[in-house]
Design an enzyme around this catalytic site. Sequence first.
Site, short mmCIF file in Angstrom:
data_model
loop_
_atom_site.label_atom_id
_atom_site.label_comp_id
_atom_site.label_asym_id
_atom_site.label_seq_id
_atom_site.Cartn_x
_atom_site.Cartn_y
_atom_site.Cartn_z
N CYS A 2 0.85 -1.19 0.00
CA CYS A 2 0.00 0.00 0.00
C CYS A 2 0.89 1.24 0.00
O CYS A 2 1.97 1.24 0.61
CB CYS A 2 -0.94 0.11 1.19
SG CYS A 2 -2.06 -1.26 1.38
N ARG A 27 3.47 0.05 -5.14
CA ARG A 27 3.31 -0.58 -3.84
C ARG A 27 1.99 -1.34 -3.72
O ARG A 27 1.78 -2.10 -2.77
CB ARG A 27 3.37 0.47 -2.72
CG ARG A 27 4.67 1.23 -2.66
CD ARG A 27 4.62 2.26 -1.57
NE ARG A 27 4.55 1.64 -0.27
CZ ARG A 27 5.58 1.23 0.45
NH1 ARG A 27 6.79 1.38 -0.04
NH2 ARG A 27 5.41 0.68 1.62
N TRP A 73 -2.96 -2.48 -1.57
CA TRP A 73 -2.69 -3.90 -1.84
C TRP A 73 -3.46 -4.64 -0.77
O TRP A 73 -3.12 -4.57 0.41
CB TRP A 73 -1.19 -4.18 -1.75
CG TRP A 73 -0.84 -5.57 -2.17
CD1 TRP A 73 -0.59 -6.01 -3.44
CD2 TRP A 73 -0.65 -6.71 -1.32
NE1 TRP A 73 -0.30 -7.35 -3.44
CE2 TRP A 73 -0.33 -7.80 -2.14
CE3 TRP A 73 -0.75 -6.93 0.05
CZ2 TRP A 73 -0.09 -9.08 -1.65
CZ3 TRP A 73 -0.52 -8.20 0.56
CH2 TRP A 73 -0.19 -9.26 -0.29
N ASN A 99 -1.25 1.69 5.99
CA ASN A 99 -0.44 0.68 5.31
C ASN A 99 0.06 -0.26 6.38
O ASN A 99 0.78 0.16 7.29
CB ASN A 99 0.74 1.36 4.59
CG ASN A 99 1.79 0.38 4.11
OD1 ASN A 99 1.48 -0.77 3.83
ND2 ASN A 99 3.02 0.83 4.01
N GLY A 100 -0.34 -1.53 6.31
CA GLY A 100 0.08 -2.50 7.34
C GLY A 100 -1.07 -3.41 7.70
O GLY A 100 -2.05 -3.50 6.96
N GLU A 485 16.55 -16.83 -10.95
CA GLU A 485 16.14 -15.42 -11.13
C GLU A 485 15.43 -15.24 -12.47
O GLU A 485 14.41 -14.54 -12.56
CB GLU A 485 17.39 -14.52 -11.01
CG GLU A 485 17.17 -13.06 -11.28
CD GLU A 485 16.16 -12.37 -10.36
OE1 GLU A 485 15.68 -12.97 -9.39
OE2 GLU A 485 15.83 -11.20 -10.66
N LYS A 489 11.58 -13.93 -12.90
CA LYS A 489 11.23 -12.74 -13.71
C LYS A 489 10.12 -13.08 -14.69
O LYS A 489 9.18 -12.32 -14.86
CB LYS A 489 12.44 -12.24 -14.53
CG LYS A 489 13.52 -11.45 -13.86
CD LYS A 489 13.16 -10.14 -13.27
CE LYS A 489 12.58 -10.32 -11.90
NZ LYS A 489 13.43 -10.19 -10.76
N GLU A 492 6.65 -13.69 -12.84
CA GLU A 492 5.95 -12.59 -12.19
C GLU A 492 5.40 -11.55 -13.15
O GLU A 492 4.40 -10.92 -12.86
CB GLU A 492 6.80 -11.94 -11.09
CG GLU A 492 8.01 -11.21 -11.56
CD GLU A 492 8.78 -10.57 -10.39
OE1 GLU A 492 8.17 -10.22 -9.38
OE2 GLU A 492 10.02 -10.44 -10.52
N HIS A 508 16.73 -35.64 -12.53
CA HIS A 508 16.08 -36.25 -11.36
C HIS A 508 14.60 -35.90 -11.29
O HIS A 508 13.99 -36.00 -10.22
CB HIS A 508 16.79 -35.80 -10.08
CG HIS A 508 18.23 -36.22 -10.04
ND1 HIS A 508 18.61 -37.53 -9.83
CD2 HIS A 508 19.37 -35.52 -10.25
CE1 HIS A 508 19.93 -37.60 -9.88
NE2 HIS A 508 20.42 -36.39 -10.13
N LYS A 607 5.52 -3.92 -4.78
CA LYS A 607 6.97 -3.77 -4.78
C LYS A 607 7.59 -4.14 -3.44
O LYS A 607 8.57 -4.86 -3.39
CB LYS A 607 7.33 -2.31 -5.15
CG LYS A 607 8.82 -2.04 -5.26
CD LYS A 607 9.41 -2.74 -6.45
CE LYS A 607 10.89 -2.50 -6.59
NZ LYS A 607 11.51 -3.51 -7.49
O1 M6R Z 1 12.71 -5.32 -1.27
P1 M6R Z 1 13.24 -6.71 -1.18
O2 M6R Z 1 14.47 -6.93 -1.94
O3 M6R Z 1 13.37 -7.17 0.25
O4 M6R Z 1 12.10 -7.59 -1.83
C1 M6R Z 1 12.18 -8.98 -1.87
C2 M6R Z 1 11.19 -9.55 -2.85
O5 M6R Z 1 9.88 -9.20 -2.49
C3 M6R Z 1 11.44 -9.07 -4.29
O6 M6R Z 1 12.73 -9.37 -4.70
C4 M6R Z 1 10.43 -9.73 -5.24
O7 M6R Z 1 10.65 -11.09 -5.32
C5 M6R Z 1 10.53 -9.08 -6.63
N1 M6R Z 1 9.21 -8.85 -7.15
C6 M6R Z 1 11.26 -9.90 -7.60
O8 M6R Z 1 11.33 -9.31 -8.86
#
Ligand code: M6R
Length: 612
Positions: A2, A27, A73, A99-100, A485, A489, A492, A508, A607
């Site tokens: 949020c 956010r 969010w 937010n929280g 990674e 990417k 998501e 395996h 984010k």
């Molecule tokens: O802000 P942070 O690096 O702690 O965030 C960790 C993850 O939430 C963040 O890397 C998330 O997986 C991203 N969307 C990946 O692209």
Amino acid sequence: MCGIVGYLGEKDAYQIIVKGLQRLEYRGYDSAGVALINGGVNLYKCKGKVSDLIEHASGKDKSGTAGIGHTRWATHGEPNDVNAHPHKSMSGNLALIHNGIIENYASVKASLVEKGFKFQSETDTEVLVNFIESIYIEESVDLPEAVRKALNHVVGAYAIALIDKNNPNQLIVAKKSSPLVVGVGEGEFYLASDATPIIEYTKNVLYLEDEEIAVLTKGEEMRLFNIKKENKTPYIQELEMQLEAIEKGGYDHFMLKEIYEQPRSIEDSMRGRILLKKGIVNLGGIADYEQKLINAKRIIIVACGTSWHAGLVAEYLFEDYARVPVEVEYASEFRYRNPVLYENDIVIAISQSGETADTLAAIDLAKSKGATVLGVCNVVGSSISRATHGGSYTHAGPEIGVASTKAFTAQITVLTLMALHVAQKKGTMPASRFRALLHELAGVPKLVEKCFEEDEKIQTISARFKDAKNFLYLGRGYSFPVALEGALKLKEISYIHAEGYPAAEMKHGPIALIDEEMPVVVVANQGPSYEKVVSNIQEVKARKGIVIAIVTEGDVDVKAMADYTIEIPKIDESLIPFLSVIPQQLLSYHIAVMRECNVDQPRNLAKSVTVE
Ligand code: M6R
């Protein structure tokens, strides 16, 4: 998650708040809303993005010089118009954004219902605003005191901003475990979850500490105290961030801009830290803990998502360079499984945002057990950077795209420097190799630039596979975390299922998935495991899988086998992740664009994940 924004002054509050919400939309983007004080408290809110809010509010009177705004969010209650923030108290006098998560909201709500309070939404926020109102009325205290009392009772995380119809010159804000920044202008105040909505107006900011409450009154100094009623002196600092850093600068998406920024962001992460002439690494932020780091019998890395992948790269680096055992933990698992920690353990917490709730909790746990915790964070002044004993900022600049790109390469820059530094101090690496690596690292930005030359080819490959249902990503050694990674990417932002695997593990289990429909992205750079990866590629080809290989320029063998190849420049094996991740970022970006996905704001994500 949020985003929250607020303004109190003489300007048009709605315009400032809406612009701020657009900057914070990364956010959360389930719903958006604004409350303005103008006679009464006027609410404009709806399900959807800030653009939907703008449409919803168009044609309505939005005048007012004080107000608050929120982009959501969802945690409590589905995203709809009613659950959108701000929430008013039952009398309609107060409006709150939050937010929280208020964990004990159910018991607080039950006691309010007994007193006759009625609720419109399913949110914990509406409970909190009514709880504040109930204290305000029943105990005949002033509003800041009612807020203080309410916050003493609630359990959970919050960054809140409250306005009162009867006091249009005042805004009350508070925070615990969720970020909040107050911008201080000439007789006016701005507030936001991060500094990006503020820098356009003022560079003077206060980062609220946990359990602090600030009372902002138009034309007056702010009053700061904590929930124990102790007065505090506001520490106003000057922001270094530039406005251009948070704008798209001609790119279609923040993600693309951030991918292309990497030569610069890696350079910024190294700036002043590689002293080539002296042949040393200089990391000021960890200087006080350097000896502990050198003497550590073990390093534990805690992180989530992409930052966790950077942690895996660091595991290889520290073990390889500095001969110290490393464990890499998902912060969310670590915090709940009673881990064994010793006083001479070093814990490294990695986070772009510096606000990830699980990583913060893992840090608290590690500290409570006596470990020294170092942070590798991007956001200056963030909660994690303040919770750790020491650390190094990554200095990648604001990362707005939800998919993390430049933060990853900046994190591995700092972690490579740390590992090299420890190796040099411990004498675990020949001086000649140390110097050679330092030089190669300094040259990484130029090589990343070269990787972009393959972008057109990557677009062609993307067009061919944009409708694939699944992807497999394979890599060995330093390229294994990069395979994870790459898969993350793609998942998501394009919503294509993808899995990352160590190439040799494929046999395996995942090999059963391979058929003529399955694209397999393999990092097949030249290096110690090249021959082995070549065998893995043959195994894929024997099952009719389609191989997209990331190879070292000039490669011959893999080129002869793979269906598609993308070249990256030659570099030391340990620095490969800097280069092999670039084509993977571009591949997922182009596929997502071709599938018409919302690249910068993928569904269900936010984010910074400030909830468990
Ligand atoms: O802000 P942070 O690096 O702690 O965030 C960790 C993850 O939430 C963040 O890397 C998330 O997986 C991203 N969307 C990946 O692209």
